[in-house]
Design a protein around this motif. Structure first.
Motif, short mmCIF file in Angstrom:
data_model
loop_
_atom_site.label_atom_id
_atom_site.label_comp_id
_atom_site.label_asym_id
_atom_site.label_seq_id
_atom_site.Cartn_x
_atom_site.Cartn_y
_atom_site.Cartn_z
N PHE A 133 0.76 -1.08 -0.09
CA PHE A 133 0.05 0.05 -0.06
C PHE A 133 0.97 1.22 0.01
O PHE A 133 2.01 1.20 0.32
N ASP A 134 0.41 2.41 -0.34
CA ASP A 134 0.84 3.74 -0.41
C ASP A 134 0.98 4.22 1.03
O ASP A 134 -0.14 4.58 1.39
N PRO A 135 2.02 4.67 1.43
CA PRO A 135 1.99 5.23 2.82
C PRO A 135 1.65 6.49 2.99
O PRO A 135 1.21 7.19 4.00
N VAL A 136 1.53 7.45 1.74
CA VAL A 136 1.04 8.63 1.77
C VAL A 136 -0.33 8.82 1.67
O VAL A 136 -1.20 9.38 2.70
N SER A 137 -1.11 8.02 0.97
CA SER A 137 -2.46 7.93 0.80
C SER A 137 -3.09 6.90 1.43
O SER A 137 -4.34 6.96 1.79
N GLY A 138 -2.62 5.64 1.94
CA GLY A 138 -3.28 4.66 2.84
C GLY A 138 -3.70 3.80 1.78
O GLY A 138 -4.48 2.59 2.26
N ARG A 139 -3.90 3.93 0.56
CA ARG A 139 -4.50 2.90 -0.68
C ARG A 139 -3.71 1.64 -0.68
O ARG A 139 -2.37 1.90 -0.89
N VAL A 140 -4.44 0.65 -0.85
CA VAL A 140 -4.00 -0.66 -1.14
C VAL A 140 -3.74 -0.67 -2.74
O VAL A 140 -4.51 -0.51 -3.34
N LEU A 141 -2.48 -0.97 -3.08
CA LEU A 141 -2.00 -0.79 -4.14
C LEU A 141 -1.83 -2.43 -5.08
O LEU A 141 -2.21 -2.46 -6.22
N SER A 142 -1.77 -3.37 -4.34
CA SER A 142 -1.75 -4.85 -4.66
C SER A 142 -1.92 -5.57 -3.66
O SER A 142 -1.40 -5.44 -2.47
N LYS A 143 -2.30 -6.82 -3.87
CA LYS A 143 -2.59 -8.16 -2.81
C LYS A 143 -2.62 -9.30 -3.56
O LYS A 143 -3.26 -9.53 -4.72
N THR A 144 -1.62 -10.28 -3.23
CA THR A 144 -1.56 -11.59 -3.72
C THR A 144 -1.66 -12.75 -2.80
O THR A 144 -1.06 -12.73 -1.72
N GLU A 145 -2.55 -13.42 -2.81
CA GLU A 145 -2.68 -14.76 -2.34
C GLU A 145 -1.73 -15.63 -2.50
O GLU A 145 -1.64 -16.23 -3.58
N ILE A 146 -1.18 -16.11 -1.43
CA ILE A 146 -0.27 -17.27 -1.02
C ILE A 146 -0.84 -18.30 -0.79
O ILE A 146 -0.94 -18.48 0.37
N GLN A 147 -0.74 -19.45 -1.54
CA GLN A 147 -1.56 -20.81 -0.86
C GLN A 147 -0.67 -21.35 0.00
O GLN A 147 -1.19 -22.19 0.76
N ASP A 148 0.73 -21.19 -0.07
CA ASP A 148 1.40 -22.02 1.04
C ASP A 148 1.56 -21.25 2.25
O ASP A 148 2.29 -21.41 3.29
N LEU A 149 1.01 -20.22 2.51
CA LEU A 149 0.97 -19.46 3.73
C LEU A 149 -0.27 -19.45 4.48
O LEU A 149 -1.17 -19.64 4.03
N PRO A 150 -0.08 -20.13 5.88
CA PRO A 150 -1.39 -20.25 6.59
C PRO A 150 -2.16 -19.18 6.93
O PRO A 150 -1.52 -17.89 7.10
N GLY A 151 -3.50 -19.15 7.08
CA GLY A 151 -4.27 -18.00 7.34
C GLY A 151 -4.70 -18.25 8.75
O GLY A 151 -4.28 -18.95 9.44
#
Length: 317
Positions: A133-151
């Motif tokens: 995310f952008d630290p100036v505006s707080g907007r999320v720029l990208s998000k990628t789901e990683i199957q091998d990372l536990p939730g």
């Protein structure tokens, strides 16, 4: 250390770790102090954040971009100036509201390639997500789901290297704290250990850590000397090209018509008169004082002189 420090980040400008703590401070006055830490654990307290309402109760993530210390306070992101030469030193200069799922990040780090903040979210029922995310505006720029990372668990420590590889520590999955290396959309578990309740990370630090940089003393601004006056020579005006000489047409050639030849006979000239015999002029008597006898005497003298000259010429020869 025997007290908690949260929202750790690394300042390359100061050469130290930066964090928040309330150890030894009265919460009703100013519970949140910014501290610098070296790799030996030596702490330097910079002082309280210049905002009486600010608390560290809900602070859970932090990172440093340049001389700005970014802190996530629940759903808000505060920007704190940590430049010792700034008039806004230790003040909150900006606050923005974070997009989802940046509000669920328990730690984030600075991506050196673009200056964005990156963390790992485990909110929801699915696997973990790498969120930028952008630290100036707080907007999320990208998000990628990683199957091998536990939730459904917390990632309390996240760092990123110069190649863009993300390293994240899961606080507790199946009773263990686990370290993951994330490249692109794939994750590999590197190690596991006893489950930890509160962890944080500050970044990939240089080895050894550089010495502390003291803020420089203010310098007197000396005005630069005035620029010398330019003595530019004016450019002479271009000389106009001479006008081409007028073309004078040649005079017309006049053809002279010869006069007509007369067909009349040429008149014959009259013959000259017969010449008459020349008449001798009468000789007048000599009237000069030079008589004939004297003339002959002079002739004789001249002849004698000529003869003597001839004789002398022969003798010389």
């Amino acid at each position: 250390m025997d007290y908690a420090i949260n929202a750790l980040g690394y300042s390359a400008a100061l050469g130290r770790l930066v964090g928040l703590t309330s150890k030894g401070h009265h919460w009703w006055k100013s519970p949140s102090h910014i501290v610098l830490i070296d790799t030996q654990g030596v702490v330097n307290d910079l002082g309280p954040v210049d905002a009486h309402w600010f608390r560290t109760d809900d602070v859970s993530a932090g990172a440093v971009v340049g001389t700005t210390f970014y802190v996530r306070d629940n759903a808000r992101l505060h920007a704190i100036d940590i430049n010792p030469d700034s008039a806004a030193y230790l003040k909150i200069v900006r606050t923005v509201v974070l997009d989802w799922p940046a509000v669920a990040l328990d730690d984030f780090t600075v991506n050196p390639a673009n200056g964005h903040l990156t963390g790992v979210s485990a909110a929801g029922w699915g696997p973990g997500e790498v969120v930028s995310f952008d630290p100036v505006s707080g907007r999320v720029l990208s998000k990628t789901e990683i199957q091998d990372l536990p939730g459904k668990s917390t990632y309390g420590a996240v760092v990123i290297d110069a190649a863009g590889t993300v390293y994240a520590v899961n606080n507790g999955y199946r009773g263990r704290s686990r370290v993951y290396r994330i490249t692109g959309s794939a994750a590999v578990e590197l190690s596991a250990g006893p489950q930890m309740g509160m962890i944080d990370a500050a970044g990939c630090l240089p080895n050894p850590m550089p010495p502390r940089i003291e803020p420089p003393a203010p310098r007197l601004e000396v005005p630069p000397p005035p620029a010398p006056k330019s003595t530019s020579v004016p450019t002479p005006a271009p000389t106009p090209a001479p006008a081409p000489a007028p073309v004078v047409p040649p005079p017309p050639v006049t053809t002279t018509t010869p006069p007509p030849v007369s067909t009349q006979p040429v008149p014959v000239r009259a013959a000259r008169k017969k010449p008459e015999p020349r008449k001798d002029l009468p000789v007048e008597a000599e009237t000069t004082p030079l008589t004939k006898s004297r003339k002959w005497a002079m002739v004789t003298i001249i002849l004698v002189m000529l003869g003597a000259s001839a004789a002398a010429a022969r003798a010389r020869g």
